[in-house]
Design a protein around this motif. Structure first.
Motif, mmCIF file in Angstrom:
data_model
loop_
_atom_site.group_PDB
_atom_site.id
_atom_site.type_symbol
_atom_site.label_atom_id
_atom_site.label_comp_id
_atom_site.label_asym_id
_atom_site.label_seq_id
_atom_site.Cartn_x
_atom_site.Cartn_y
_atom_site.Cartn_z
ATOM 1 N N LEU A 286 0.754 -1.287 0.026
ATOM 2 C CA LEU A 286 0.083 0.061 0.054
ATOM 3 C C LEU A 286 0.891 1.420 -0.236
ATOM 4 C CD1 LEU A 286 -2.707 -1.017 2.622
ATOM 5 C CD2 LEU A 286 -3.199 -1.237 0.072
ATOM 6 N N GLY A 287 2.123 1.190 0.563
ATOM 7 C CA GLY A 287 2.928 2.255 0.402
ATOM 8 C C GLY A 287 2.573 3.186 1.649
ATOM 9 N N TRP A 288 1.824 2.686 2.721
ATOM 10 C CA TRP A 288 1.683 3.804 3.797
ATOM 11 C C TRP A 288 2.962 3.768 4.682
ATOM 12 C CZ3 TRP A 288 -3.633 1.129 5.610
ATOM 13 C CH2 TRP A 288 -4.541 1.378 4.472
ATOM 14 N N ASN A 289 2.948 4.809 5.499
ATOM 15 C CA ASN A 289 4.070 5.199 6.337
ATOM 16 C C ASN A 289 3.707 4.450 7.717
ATOM 17 O OD1 ASN A 289 5.798 6.750 4.441
ATOM 18 N ND2 ASN A 289 4.210 8.518 5.033
ATOM 19 N N TYR B 142 -8.682 -0.197 4.778
ATOM 20 C CA TYR B 142 -9.303 -1.206 3.776
ATOM 21 C C TYR B 142 -9.768 -2.376 4.797
ATOM 22 C CZ TYR B 142 -7.152 0.358 -0.476
ATOM 23 O OH TYR B 142 -6.805 1.560 -1.571
ATOM 24 N N ASP B 143 -10.797 -2.798 4.359
ATOM 25 C CA ASP B 143 -11.498 -4.044 5.055
ATOM 26 C C ASP B 143 -10.629 -5.245 4.544
ATOM 27 O OD1 ASP B 143 -13.445 -2.403 6.070
ATOM 28 O OD2 ASP B 143 -14.997 -3.189 4.737
ATOM 29 N N LEU B 144 -10.388 -6.075 5.554
ATOM 30 C CA LEU B 144 -9.473 -7.240 5.619
ATOM 31 C C LEU B 144 -10.640 -8.473 5.914
ATOM 32 C CD1 LEU B 144 -6.022 -6.517 6.899
ATOM 33 C CD2 LEU B 144 -6.888 -6.518 4.412
ATOM 34 N N MET B 145 -10.132 -9.479 6.538
ATOM 35 C CA MET B 145 -10.925 -10.789 6.972
ATOM 36 C C MET B 145 -12.255 -10.410 7.800
ATOM 37 S SD MET B 145 -7.436 -10.873 7.689
ATOM 38 C CE MET B 145 -6.979 -11.469 9.236
ATOM 39 N N GLN B 146 -13.307 -10.862 7.139
ATOM 40 C CA GLN B 146 -14.551 -10.822 8.103
ATOM 41 C C GLN B 146 -14.864 -12.032 8.560
ATOM 42 O OE1 GLN B 146 -16.025 -7.423 7.895
ATOM 43 N NE2 GLN B 146 -14.011 -7.197 7.287
ATOM 44 N N ALA C 147 -2.180 -6.125 -1.406
ATOM 45 C CA ALA C 147 -1.903 -5.551 -3.005
ATOM 46 C C ALA C 147 -1.829 -4.034 -2.750
ATOM 47 C CB ALA C 147 -2.380 -6.126 -3.970
ATOM 48 N N SER C 148 -1.502 -3.340 -3.668
ATOM 49 C CA SER C 148 -1.515 -1.684 -3.666
ATOM 50 C C SER C 148 -2.986 -1.190 -3.935
ATOM 51 C CB SER C 148 -0.693 -1.316 -4.932
ATOM 52 O OG SER C 148 -1.122 -1.693 -6.166
ATOM 53 N N ASP C 149 -3.865 -2.260 -4.464
ATOM 54 C CA ASP C 149 -5.421 -1.634 -4.536
ATOM 55 C C ASP C 149 -5.924 -2.194 -3.462
ATOM 56 O OD1 ASP C 149 -5.401 -4.473 -4.967
ATOM 57 O OD2 ASP C 149 -6.431 -4.398 -6.837
ATOM 58 N N GLY C 150 -5.525 -2.701 -2.255
ATOM 59 C CA GLY C 150 -6.246 -3.324 -0.922
ATOM 60 C C GLY C 150 -6.755 -4.567 -1.119
ATOM 61 N N THR C 151 -6.664 -5.366 -2.176
ATOM 62 C CA THR C 151 -6.859 -6.901 -2.300
ATOM 63 C C THR C 151 -6.075 -7.560 -1.424
ATOM 64 O OG1 THR C 151 -5.697 -7.126 -4.302
ATOM 65 C CG2 THR C 151 -8.290 -6.452 -4.516
ATOM 66 N N PHE C 152 -6.384 -8.728 -0.884
ATOM 67 C CA PHE C 152 -5.464 -9.187 0.057
ATOM 68 C C PHE C 152 -5.706 -10.871 0.044
ATOM 69 C CE2 PHE C 152 -9.367 -8.781 2.088
ATOM 70 C CZ PHE C 152 -9.746 -10.166 2.799
ATOM 71 N N THR C 153 -4.812 -11.568 0.425
ATOM 72 C CA THR C 153 -4.800 -12.994 0.571
ATOM 73 C C THR C 153 -4.424 -13.212 1.919
ATOM 74 O OG1 THR C 153 -2.502 -13.145 -0.541
ATOM 75 C CG2 THR C 153 -4.486 -13.407 -1.879
ATOM 76 N N VAL C 154 -4.803 -14.514 2.498
ATOM 77 C CA VAL C 154 -4.705 -14.688 3.871
ATOM 78 C C VAL C 154 -4.028 -16.434 3.701
ATOM 79 C CG1 VAL C 154 -5.363 -15.326 6.032
ATOM 80 C CG2 VAL C 154 -6.276 -13.333 4.771
#
Length: 482
Positions: A288-291, A352-356, A369-376
């Motif tokens: 995501l490139g956040w600090n 970004y929302d992650l696991m629900q 990923a940079s667009d907020g999609t994720f894998t667990v």
């Protein structure tokens, strides 16, 4: 129902006859009135009230020529001592048991669970997970003037039915009991009392396997329902081999696992300590490139613990050349079911929302990923379709390297013996792992070995992610599967 008790520990006439034997400064009893034990407010003791209160009209001791009675021992300054005695109906108090005592008061408040414990220890009552048991009881008071046991009187008797409730249910996952043997016993059993329902007698439960935590190997004990929600006293022993040690007394098992180490102290005496059970951790690989990063978690409409922005990352790790953020999540995040996760830049405005509906019951690795999609996944290696990864810690094995040989219906997936050389190593916390990722849509057999140098472990069957710890005898322990 009250019954008149005509027994006095010492009659007034006998007391008066003994006055010549008493010291000149000791007050003499001239007249007394026995205490009157009142009926309970409820029809019985059955667990519907957490606290059961016995109350009475005070005893009166008339000393010397005093026209007034006294509730304070004029030479003792301790007041009248009351002991609440109980016994099974029909025993005529042949072997009374003291349920509680007080000084200078006219009531005793007892917790139902304390009464239940006395009933189980003294009258053989057993607690079942499904059925209640009951007994007809009788209670009376023994009132003593100060600490002078020769000046005592008994009250009337009340009849009270007692019901032992079932074992309270424990919601959610039930914890296991783990014992590490550093005393050199070589075998381990776990006994708990008072026994109830299907709980086994001495030497108790036998281990269902072993588990590794913080570099230590524990005997694992899987408990049946009767062990939960009630106070128990635990005893570890070497399976009736002559060695034993009392562990926690009055301990209530719930959802948390328990880890105990038995050892010999510097004086050669058996001792034990309760070990910390580290909570599962969360690892995040972010593009995501956040600090900055924090993790907010909610369940059931409210915060699990920390309010927004949540738990801040605690350290940064390099795993396989990648940067991962490590979150040390407090235990409540892994004991709370169906949690919902939101990653944010520590409250600076991005999220970004992650696991629900997720259960953090093992270390969890999340790639964003940079667009907020994720894998667990259960490890830092990301698996594709029909892939699984086996991780292995060979620190204790003495092996210089690691390979995996794979066979089954799909043939030799990684070639002939000794198979594929493991990748790695990478280190997480105190643990170093080697790994390999396999592609198989059906269960296969995996044999860890020291790259064909003469040592191998038994087959591991399946096609799911797994973490192994290889021991010095070439056996392995499955630490986790995903």
């Amino acid at each position: 129902m009250k019954k008149l008790n005509i027994l006095l520990i010492l009659t007034i006439a006998a007391l008066m006859g003994m006055t010549s034997c008493s010291p000149d400064d000791m007050p003499q009893l001239k007249r007394l009135v026995a205490p009157e034990l009142n009926e309970l407010a409820s029809t019985g003791i059955d667990g519907t009230s957490a606290i059961v209160t016995f109350n009475w009209d005070a005893a009166k001791f008339y000393m010397d020529g005093n026209s007034q009675s006294t509730s304070i021992g004029s030479y003792e300054y301790q007041g009248i001592q009351y002991a609440l005695q109980g016994d099974l109906a029909g025993n005529d108090f042949a072997n009374p048991v003291t349920f509680g005592s007080t000084v200078g008061k006219n009531y005793i408040a007892l917790a139902y669970e304390d009464i239940a414990k006395i009933m189980m220890q003294n009258y053989g009552m057993e607690r079942s997970y499904e059925e209640t048991s009951s007994a007809d009881m009788e209670f009376r008071l023994l009132a003593t003037y100060g600490s002078n046991e020769s000046v005592s009187v008994l009250s009337n008797v009340i009849s009270v039915p007692f019901t032992l409730t079932t074992v309270p249910p424990v919601t959610g996952a039930k914890g296991k009991f783990y014992v590490c043997d550093e005393a050199g016993w070589g075998d381990m059993a776990l006994y708990a009392w008072p026994e109830s329902g299907s709980m086994p007698g001495w030497p108790g439960l036998l281990s269902t396997g072993t588990a590794s935590k913080n570099g230590k190997t524990y005997y694992e004990f899987t408990l049946s329902d009767e062990y939960y929600g009630v106070e128990l006293n635990f005893i570890a022993n070497n399976n009736n081999g002559g060695q034993q040690i009392d562990l926690m007394s009055g301990y209530v098992m719930g959802e948390a696992d328990v880890y105990v180490t038995v050892f010999t102290d510097e004086f050669g005496e058996l001792a034990y300590k309760i070990d910390e059970d580290p909570a599962p951790k969360l690892f995040v690989k972010s593009d995501l490139g956040w600090n900055d990063y924090s993790m907010y978690v909610w369940a059931g409409g409210g915060d699990v613990e920390a309010g927004w922005p949540g738990v801040h990352y605690t350290s940064v790790l390099t795993i396989n050349g990648e940067t991962w953020y490590e979150f040390d999540m407090p235990r409540i995040y892994s004991t709370t079911a169906s949690t919902n996760w939101i990653i944010n830049d520590n409250g600076a405005g991005q999220q970004y929302d992650l696991m629900q509906g997720y259960n953090l019951d093992h270390d969890t690795f999340v790639r964003i990923a940079s667009d907020g999609t994720f894998t667990v996944s259960g490890g830092p290696v990301l698996n594709g379709p029909d892939q699984f990864t086996v991780y292995a810690d060979i620190t204790d094995s003495g092996w210089g390297s690691l390979s995996f040989y794979v066979w089954g219906d799909l043939g030799e997936l990684c070639g002939g013996w000794p198979g594929a050389a493991a990748q790695g190593p990478f280190t997480i916390g105190q643990n170093t792992y080697y790994y390999y990722t396999f592609t198989a849509n059906v269960p296969v057999n995996v044999i860890p070995n020291n790259s064909g140098a003469g040592s191998q472990s038994p087959d591991l069957s399946g096609n799911s992610d797994a973490i192994l710890k290889i021991a010095a005898d070439n056996s392995y322990e499955v630490l986790k599967t995903f």
